[in-house]
Design a protein around this motif. Structure first.
Motif, PDB file in Angstrom:
ATOM      1  N   SER A  10     -13.022 -36.058  -8.211  1.00  0.00           N
ATOM      2  CA  SER A  10     -14.326 -36.676  -8.977  1.00  0.00           C
ATOM      3  C   SER A  10     -15.319 -35.409  -8.828  1.00  0.00           C
ATOM      4  O   SER A  10     -15.778 -35.131 -10.188  1.00  0.00           O
ATOM      5  CB  SER A  10     -15.285 -37.607  -8.178  1.00  0.00           C
ATOM      6  N   PRO A  11     -15.958 -34.994  -7.885  1.00  0.00           N
ATOM      7  CA  PRO A  11     -16.884 -33.927  -8.086  1.00  0.00           C
ATOM      8  C   PRO A  11     -16.095 -32.372  -8.715  1.00  0.00           C
ATOM      9  O   PRO A  11     -14.926 -32.095  -8.772  1.00  0.00           O
ATOM     10  CB  PRO A  11     -17.216 -33.251  -6.568  1.00  0.00           C
ATOM     11  N   GLU A  12     -16.905 -31.729  -9.435  1.00  0.00           N
ATOM     12  CA  GLU A  12     -16.387 -30.725 -10.138  1.00  0.00           C
ATOM     13  C   GLU A  12     -16.245 -29.337  -9.273  1.00  0.00           C
ATOM     14  O   GLU A  12     -17.101 -29.048  -8.422  1.00  0.00           O
ATOM     15  CB  GLU A  12     -17.498 -30.122 -11.321  1.00  0.00           C
ATOM     16  N   SER A  13     -15.145 -28.832  -9.345  1.00  0.00           N
ATOM     17  CA  SER A  13     -14.907 -27.350  -8.711  1.00  0.00           C
ATOM     18  C   SER A  13     -15.519 -26.381  -9.225  1.00  0.00           C
ATOM     19  O   SER A  13     -15.623 -26.461 -10.359  1.00  0.00           O
ATOM     20  CB  SER A  13     -13.531 -27.365  -8.202  1.00  0.00           C
ATOM     21  N   ALA A  14     -15.749 -25.447  -8.584  1.00  0.00           N
ATOM     22  CA  ALA A  14     -16.496 -24.166  -9.231  1.00  0.00           C
ATOM     23  C   ALA A  14     -15.568 -23.639 -10.345  1.00  0.00           C
ATOM     24  O   ALA A  14     -16.043 -23.072 -11.452  1.00  0.00           O
ATOM     25  CB  ALA A  14     -16.661 -23.054  -8.139  1.00  0.00           C
ATOM     26  N   GLY A  74      -6.245 -26.581  -9.400  1.00  0.00           N
ATOM     27  CA  GLY A  74      -7.834 -26.446  -9.872  1.00  0.00           C
ATOM     28  C   GLY A  74      -8.681 -26.673  -8.601  1.00  0.00           C
ATOM     29  O   GLY A  74      -9.996 -26.722  -8.871  1.00  0.00           O
ATOM     30  N   GLY A  75      -8.109 -26.920  -7.357  1.00  0.00           N
ATOM     31  CA  GLY A  75      -9.134 -27.158  -6.308  1.00  0.00           C
ATOM     32  C   GLY A  75      -8.833 -26.328  -5.108  1.00  0.00           C
ATOM     33  O   GLY A  75      -9.477 -26.320  -4.021  1.00  0.00           O
ATOM     34  N   GLY A 259     -19.834 -24.399  -2.129  1.00  0.00           N
ATOM     35  CA  GLY A 259     -20.280 -23.200  -2.819  1.00  0.00           C
ATOM     36  C   GLY A 259     -21.721 -23.174  -2.663  1.00  0.00           C
ATOM     37  O   GLY A 259     -22.098 -24.197  -3.323  1.00  0.00           O
ATOM     38  N   VAL A 260     -22.041 -22.269  -1.971  1.00  0.00           N
ATOM     39  CA  VAL A 260     -23.664 -22.375  -1.682  1.00  0.00           C
ATOM     40  C   VAL A 260     -24.364 -21.055  -2.145  1.00  0.00           C
ATOM     41  O   VAL A 260     -23.710 -19.900  -2.119  1.00  0.00           O
ATOM     42  CB  VAL A 260     -23.852 -22.560  -0.318  1.00  0.00           C
ATOM     43  N   LYS A 261     -25.619 -21.241  -2.343  1.00  0.00           N
ATOM     44  CA  LYS A 261     -26.343 -19.914  -2.650  1.00  0.00           C
ATOM     45  C   LYS A 261     -27.132 -19.738  -1.576  1.00  0.00           C
ATOM     46  O   LYS A 261     -27.678 -20.578  -0.624  1.00  0.00           O
ATOM     47  CB  LYS A 261     -27.412 -20.263  -3.764  1.00  0.00           C
TER      48      LYS A 261
END
Ligand code: FES
Length: 509
Positions: A10-14, A74-75, A259-261
């Motif tokens: 469900s969630p979008e990968s980067a 894709g993941g 994936g974080v800033k």
């Protein structure tokens, strides 16, 4: 606006972000053609195999159940290493010094194939050479690191001890290994697809191969009211579909990525790995012009543990060591751990000659998927490859050094029994909040129930169509995951991940 490339969660990968899907054209005369090879699965293994075979002059058709890049490619976290989750010391103890050296050579060949494809087909996939840093935080991990270092020396991979690591985490010892790499896996896959189509390769998406028979040395695959005839079949699907020998020797695992800033704006340049159990890794990648730290790990067997908690724990761990300004991506993906530490690449046991599998890549699917393509294309073209015997799926090897697999696989037996005797906890229908799913019992019958954000209930028979275990809810990916062999289904019961090929049946009110 074009649709983004799709994934099995469900969630979008980067990797999906901003990457439009590619339209492929279904070839004509499929029913009248006998192909040299049918490749099943449009991930890195399938597309690399299809391209190699096509370039060797073979008439190839690739069938993907969903769309290109839908599965693990894709993941993935997209590390390209010359070392693997099965250490060279473990490889040596199970397969001897020669086996360990050959394993190292195979990994290096997979690594090289990605580099060569990127250069030859001018694929713009953010390919960058990096250094790996592996660090130990306690005495036990120092022993592990020393063994890792010794294993690398055994197979001739240079590594050195280092006094510094590029993250602020206390450590006791660390090593650095040069000549690793990272890339954007879906951009790479699209490059392979383009090269394959330019070379005259055939492709059919939204085509799940559910049944194969063999007649006069031709394999006949049935899908979507279409018949594909081929002299060879490669299952590049991790698990081959339906019940098969690989179900007994590979265990499915989920792995998480954030994936974080970072507040500091300073990102490490290396690929960094700890030795905790389960382990963590860190690496930097620029996605859509934005620099991000990718951190991952917290792996567990599919359908076991609570995925929501796993990712929350990963975030907590990360916040302990980094000042994070925002979390941009959260996703998970699936891989398979082989019983003896080596992948299974070659003739699929107990099937007609010319039906091949490639699975058990552990967390090293980029290199092993690539080298699997080389092995399988060689076997089809000439019948020979240097790794043929080492990775033969028919081999039997001791499993003593792979305790984790043995104990994890014991729980498959547990689920076969528990699922039949209603040991699982259930809950009432009313208590299912919008956007969540649960296993419940209604009038003595088990139901896999998901209430969507609009309040609509999606009710399914929770019995996995592969071999009858009961699926569990995965709140992170909004999927029903089977604890036995890793099949996954969406909220309407549609197969996301094999080995199941039949959807869960819907229960109508
Ligand atoms: Fe085998 Fe579900 S995947 S029983």
């Amino acid at each position: 606006m074009k649709n983004s490339i799709k994934r099995d969660g469900s969630p979008e990968s980067a990797w999906q972000h901003g990457l439009p899907s590619v339209t492929t054209t279904r070839p004509s005369k499929i029913n009248e053609t006998v192909y040299d090879c049918l490749v099943v699965g449009g991930g890195i293994t399938g597309l690399s195999s299809a391209l190699l075979l096509r370039n060797a002059g073979k008439n190839v058709i690739l069938a993907e159940a969903n769309t290109i890049g839908f599965g693990t490619t894709g993941g993935t976290s997209a590390h390209i290493n010359n070392f693997a989750d099965t250490t060279y010391k473990e490889a040596e103890s199970a397969f001897g010094k020669e086996g360990a050296s050959l394993f190292a050579r195979a990994i290096a060949e997979g690594q090289e194939l990605i580099k060569t494809n990127t250069a030859t087909h001018q694929i713009d996939c953010d390919y960058e050479v990096k250094t790996a840093i592996v660090y130990a935080e306690d005495k036990e991990q120092v022993d592990q690191l020393t063994s890792l270092f010794a294993g690398l020396a055994t197979v001739g991979i240079p590594a050195r001890f280092t006094d510094t690591i590029p993250v602020s985490i206390p450590f006791k010892k660390a090593i650095s290994i040069a000549n690793q790499a990272q890339f954007h896996p879906l951009k790479y896959l699209r490059g392979l697809l383009k090269a394959y189509m330019a070379a005259g390769g055939n492709i059919v998406e939204h085509t799940r191969i559910a049944k194969v028979s063999t007649e006069n040395e031709n394999h006949i695959a049935e899908a979507n009211q279409m018949t594909i005839r081929a002299k060879n079949i490669i299952y590049a699907t991790h698990m081959p579909p339906n019940i098969n020998a690989m179900n007994l020797v590979c265990a499915p695992y989920r792995s998480y990525v954030l994936g974080v800033k970072l507040q500091s704006g300073e990102y490490p340049d290396d690929l960094i790995y700890d030795l905790e159990e389960p382990y963590h890794y860190f690496r930097t990648h620029t996605v859509a012009g934005e620099k991000l730290l990718f951190a991952g790990g917290n792996d567990h067997k599919t359908g076991h543990e609570d995925p929501e908690k796993q990712i929350a724990d990963l975030e907590k761990y990360l916040r302990k060591h980094f000042y994070i300004s925002s979390v941009k991506y959260k996703w998970s993906s699936q891989y398979y751990i082989p019983v003896d530490g080596f992948p299974y690449i070659g003739q699929l046991p107990f099937t007609a000659k010319g039906i091949y599998c490639a699975t058990g890549f552990n967390g090293n699917g980029m290199m092993l998927g690539s080298v699997a393509a080389k092995i399988l294309s060689d076997l089809i073209v000439s019948g020979e490859n240097i790794y043929k015997d080492l990775f033969d799926p028919c081999r039997i090897k001791p499993v003593d050094s792979f305790k984790e697999f043995v104990s994890e696989n014991a729980d498959v037996a547990y689920h076969f029994i528990a699922d039949r005797f209603n040991i699982h906890e259930t809950d009432s229908l009313k208590r299912i909040e919008p956007g969540t799913g649960k296993l419940i019992k209604v009038e003595g019958k088990k139901i896999a129930a998901y209430r969507d954000e609009k309040g609509v209930m999606h009710a399914l028979n929770p019995t996995c169509t592969h071999m009858g275990c009961i699926v569990n809810w995965n709140q992170e990916e909004l999927s029903w995951d089977c604890p036995c062999h890793g099949a996954r289904f969406d909220i309407d019961g549609k197969v996301l991940t094999g080995p199941a090929t039949i959807d869960l049946s819907q229960i109508q009110e």
